[in-house]
Design a protein around this motif. Structure first.
Motif: not given
Length: 184
Positions: A25-37
């Motif tokens: 879940t945390i890695s998905l959130l980090e990816a979302r922050l990185a790719w969809h700011p």
């Protein structure tokens, strides 16, 4: 295999799977922050709520019957050592760094002479407020004048004018390739 060993294995598997879910879940959130700011806040708030629930589930293992009593006294073993062993006392420190404490004391000591007998009078507070307001208004005025001056200089130089695009020289070659007629 004894009953206690299978019970411990089952408890460890449960902890490991819950930790893996949390990690995912945390890695998905980090990816979302990185790719969809530009993602909206409600999405992030809901994800933080999910993370909070997952952490709560891991912490509740201590109280559940899933975790055998004998496992309450175990400590997890880190997989990686610290690159420099000299950092270990710093990581285990419960007080602030002595240099930071000294700096905080200096800042507090510099603030103490301003107070008289532990309290401010209304006149002093009003005077400080008006002084602060004057300084901020003066700064705002200077920033506005400077930005207007810079904007006028840039426009005068012509940096904001639209420039004509150069005419392409390859256009007739593409027409030849499409039609088979040479016009150049």
């Amino acid at each position: 295999m004894s009953q206690a060993t299978t019970e411990k294995d089952r408890a460890l598997y449960s902890i490991r799977s819950r930790a893996d879910h949390l990690r995912h879940t945390i890695s998905l959130l980090e990816a979302r922050l990185a790719w969809h700011p530009l993602t909206q806040w409600p999405y992030f708030l809901s994800q933080f709520q999910v993370i909070s629930k997952q952490l709560e589930n891991i912490m509740m293992l201590k109280d559940d019957e899933e975790l055998p009593e004998s496992m309450h006294h175990f400590v997890c073993m880190p997989r990686m050592a610290t690159p420099t062993p000299g950092e270990i006392p710093l990581l285990l420190r419960t007080r602030e760094d002595p240099e930071m404490e000294k700096h905080d004391e200096e800042v507090l000591a510099a603030d103490r002479p301003l107070k008289r007998k532990g309290s401010w009078s209304w006149e002093e507070l009003d005077h400080q407020k008006s002084t602060h307001t004057e300084v901020i208004e003066k700064l705002e005025k200077e920033f506005k004048e400077t930005s207007d001056k810079l904007l006028k200089e840039k426009i005068r130089v012509g940096k904001f004018q639209d420039k004509a695009k150069p005419v392409g020289t390859q256009g007739f070659i593409y027409k030849y390739m499409e039609t088979g007629q040479w016009s150049g």
